[in-house]
Scaffold this active site. Sequence first.
Site, short mmCIF file in Angstrom:
data_model
loop_
_atom_site.label_atom_id
_atom_site.label_comp_id
_atom_site.label_asym_id
_atom_site.label_seq_id
_atom_site.Cartn_x
_atom_site.Cartn_y
_atom_site.Cartn_z
N ASP A 116 0.73 -0.87 -0.10
CA ASP A 116 -0.14 0.45 -0.22
C ASP A 116 1.12 1.49 -0.15
O ASP A 116 1.83 1.40 1.15
CB ASP A 116 -0.89 -0.02 0.96
CG ASP A 116 -1.98 0.96 1.13
OD1 ASP A 116 -2.99 1.08 0.71
OD2 ASP A 116 -1.06 1.79 1.95
N TYR A 121 4.20 9.44 -0.65
CA TYR A 121 5.31 9.20 0.24
C TYR A 121 6.83 9.28 -0.37
O TYR A 121 7.34 9.22 0.26
CB TYR A 121 4.95 7.06 0.73
CG TYR A 121 3.44 7.54 0.80
CD1 TYR A 121 2.96 8.10 1.75
CD2 TYR A 121 2.58 6.01 0.77
CE1 TYR A 121 1.77 8.57 2.09
CE2 TYR A 121 1.50 6.01 1.26
CZ TYR A 121 0.89 6.73 2.61
OH TYR A 121 -0.28 6.49 2.71
N LYS A 146 -1.70 5.97 -5.24
CA LYS A 146 -2.83 7.47 -4.13
C LYS A 146 -2.79 7.95 -5.07
O LYS A 146 -1.64 8.75 -5.48
CB LYS A 146 -3.19 7.00 -2.20
CG LYS A 146 -3.85 6.45 -2.07
CD LYS A 146 -3.65 6.29 -0.75
CE LYS A 146 -3.43 5.24 0.31
NZ LYS A 146 -2.02 4.65 0.52
N1 LIG Z 1 -4.85 6.89 2.87
C1 LIG Z 1 -3.95 7.59 4.15
O1 LIG Z 1 -4.60 8.34 4.21
C2 LIG Z 1 -3.05 6.29 4.40
C3 LIG Z 1 -2.90 7.69 5.97
C4 LIG Z 1 -2.28 7.05 6.78
C5 LIG Z 1 -1.43 6.17 6.72
N2 LIG Z 1 -2.02 5.09 5.57
C6 LIG Z 1 -1.10 3.58 5.39
O2 LIG Z 1 -1.43 2.79 6.24
C7 LIG Z 1 -0.31 2.63 6.68
C8 LIG Z 1 -0.10 2.11 7.96
O3 LIG Z 1 -0.22 3.35 8.73
P1 LIG Z 1 0.66 4.60 9.69
O4 LIG Z 1 2.04 4.00 9.28
O5 LIG Z 1 0.40 5.74 10.17
O6 LIG Z 1 0.63 3.63 11.54
P2 LIG Z 1 1.11 1.56 11.68
O7 LIG Z 1 1.23 0.89 10.82
O8 LIG Z 1 -0.33 1.52 12.73
O9 LIG Z 1 1.68 2.23 12.75
C9 LIG Z 1 3.36 2.37 11.85
C10 LIG Z 1 4.00 2.17 13.18
O10 LIG Z 1 4.51 0.66 14.07
C11 LIG Z 1 5.56 0.27 14.17
N3 LIG Z 1 5.10 -1.33 14.12
C12 LIG Z 1 4.85 -1.74 13.11
N4 LIG Z 1 5.02 -3.10 13.53
C13 LIG Z 1 5.33 -3.71 14.23
C14 LIG Z 1 4.92 -4.09 15.87
N5 LIG Z 1 4.68 -5.50 15.05
N6 LIG Z 1 5.52 -4.13 17.06
C15 LIG Z 1 5.88 -2.77 17.65
N7 LIG Z 1 5.87 -2.08 16.87
C16 LIG Z 1 5.05 -2.25 14.90
C17 LIG Z 1 6.68 1.25 12.99
O11 LIG Z 1 7.63 1.11 13.65
P3 LIG Z 1 8.67 0.80 12.45
O12 LIG Z 1 8.70 0.92 10.97
O13 LIG Z 1 9.97 1.28 12.87
O14 LIG Z 1 9.12 -0.68 12.77
C18 LIG Z 1 5.20 1.98 12.79
O15 LIG Z 1 6.60 3.04 13.54
C19 LIG Z 1 0.40 3.77 6.54
O16 LIG Z 1 1.90 2.89 5.86
C20 LIG Z 1 -0.56 3.77 4.71
O17 LIG Z 1 0.20 2.52 3.49
C21 LIG Z 1 -2.91 5.60 4.22
#
Ligand SMILES: NC(=O)c1ccc[n+]([C@@H]2O[C@H](COP(=O)([O-])OP(=O)(O)OC[C@H]3O[C@@H](n4cnc5c(N)ncnc54)[C@H](OP(=O)(O)O)[C@@H]3O)[C@@H](O)[C@H]2O)c1
Length: 376
Positions: A116, A121, A146
């Site tokens: 995704d 990004y 996107k």
């Molecule tokens: N459409 C939109 O507007 C929108 C907005 C926000 C996000 N998104 C999508 O959703 C995806 C995920 O959202 P997000 O990046 O905001 O948040 P998330 O996936 O909820 O959290 C990411 C964080 O969690 C940590 N993490 C991941 N797996 C872990 C585990 N097993 N144990 C401990 N910590 C862990 C990561 O650290 P490390 O990377 O350092 O391991 C990072 O700091 C994005 O990458 C994007 O593709 C879309």
Amino acid sequence: MAFPPRYEPVPTNDEEPLAHRRKPFGTKRLIIYILSFIALMYAAFSAARLARSRGFWMTCYGPRRNQSELARLPTHYTLPSGDKIPSVALGVWQAGRGEVGNAVKTALYAGYRHIDGAWIYGNEAEVGQALAESDVPRDQLWLTSKASCALLWNNYHAPEDIESVLDDSLSKLGTDYLDLYLIHWPVAFKKTGNNVLDEELTADPYPTWQKLEELVDKGKIRNIGISNFNIRRIENLTSNPLKYQPAVNQVELNFWNPQPELLKWSKENDLLLEAYSPLGSSTQVAKSLAVPEVKDIACKLGITPAQVLISWHVQRGTIVLPKSVTPVRVVENLHVFELPREDFDKLENAAASHPQKRVVNPSKGWKLPFDVFDGE
Ligand SMILES: NC(=O)c1ccc[n+]([C@@H]2O[C@H](COP(=O)([O-])OP(=O)(O)OC[C@H]3O[C@@H](n4cnc5c(N)ncnc54)[C@H](OP(=O)(O)O)[C@@H]3O)[C@@H](O)[C@H]2O)c1
Ligand SMILES: *[C@@H]1O[C@H](CO)[C@@H](O)[C@H](O)[C@H]1NC(C)=O
Ligand SMILES: *[C@@H]1O[C@H](CO)[C@@H](O)[C@H](O)[C@H]1NC(C)=O
């Protein structure tokens, strides 16, 4: 004497200051020792409690369940087009230069087939490079991007501009089609830049949608969807005579913002949700993993707190998009398990029993005269 003594014996000098002499073990000294010991233990316990509450470690008591005896969850969902979309994706927002490529390679090696991403990004070229260096055939990959643009961010909704920014994503990812393309935000800015709102296109995204439909017919996109749309905005869009219904709506879903009403409405209206920031994003992830219900279920099932939360999303019937650039976490996050009914309900209730709080809301940052999520 055959050898001189190695050291001159120190002469005991009765006139030496008293401070240099060993004092008898007095009550005062004893009290100081006891107090220091208590202070030290207190500091150690506080540090341990803090670390535990931040999810740095977890102690499980009692027997551990054997993971391979847990039931698995659906690996795919079927979209209106008939395409099967993998239920767990690697999210790559905030996956930096020099790390995102390795994360993608680790993910593909571990068995992920869904990435995704988004133009904004800024890492699609490195993702594309990693895809090219892996040996997964294109037809086994699910690539989502996107529509948006950096300086004129969100400006590329202007129907005439969408194709050029899509072409840029395609060339960076090294592919000639995307599996899924989303309108990133229900907000359009004017081409003049500086976040000048295009009120008409923001209020009515139908012209944007029509352009996306055209790009489906051209073969550049297989499925189209929306992101960050609330019910009011979805109903506004779908009241038009659409050629293709939105395949998904990608929204923030996590323990702090579980949106049960949106989930229920989406199921009733056959619109698949994709859970973004499923762990609470980088700012809330530690807090999410330390939620007592999450830790208890993790202990009981012998899986990690992150796996409990990611499993919960899939079990709620949504796609889940955890982001990580840490190899062990990338691997961990792909493995989802069915939570026993009572544990699922416990987590669902805990998530719904506090005021909802979004992690992601750029309304103020973009100086919008309204809140993007208003009218929910
Ligand atoms: N459409 C939109 O507007 C929108 C907005 C926000 C996000 N998104 C999508 O959703 C995806 C995920 O959202 P997000 O990046 O905001 O948040 P998330 O996936 O909820 O959290 C990411 C964080 O969690 C940590 N993490 C991941 N797996 C872990 C585990 N097993 N144990 C401990 N910590 C862990 C990561 O650290 P490390 O990377 O350092 O391991 C990072 O700091 C994005 O990458 C994007 O593709 C879309
Ligand atoms: C877990 O269960 C599987 C299948 O039932 C079995 O093959 C395996 O040996 C078990 N592992 C442990 C550690 O008990
Ligand atoms: C969507 O909302 C806009 C702004 O209120 C309105 O102009 C448009 O007609 C609506 N579209 C439909 C199909 O209701």
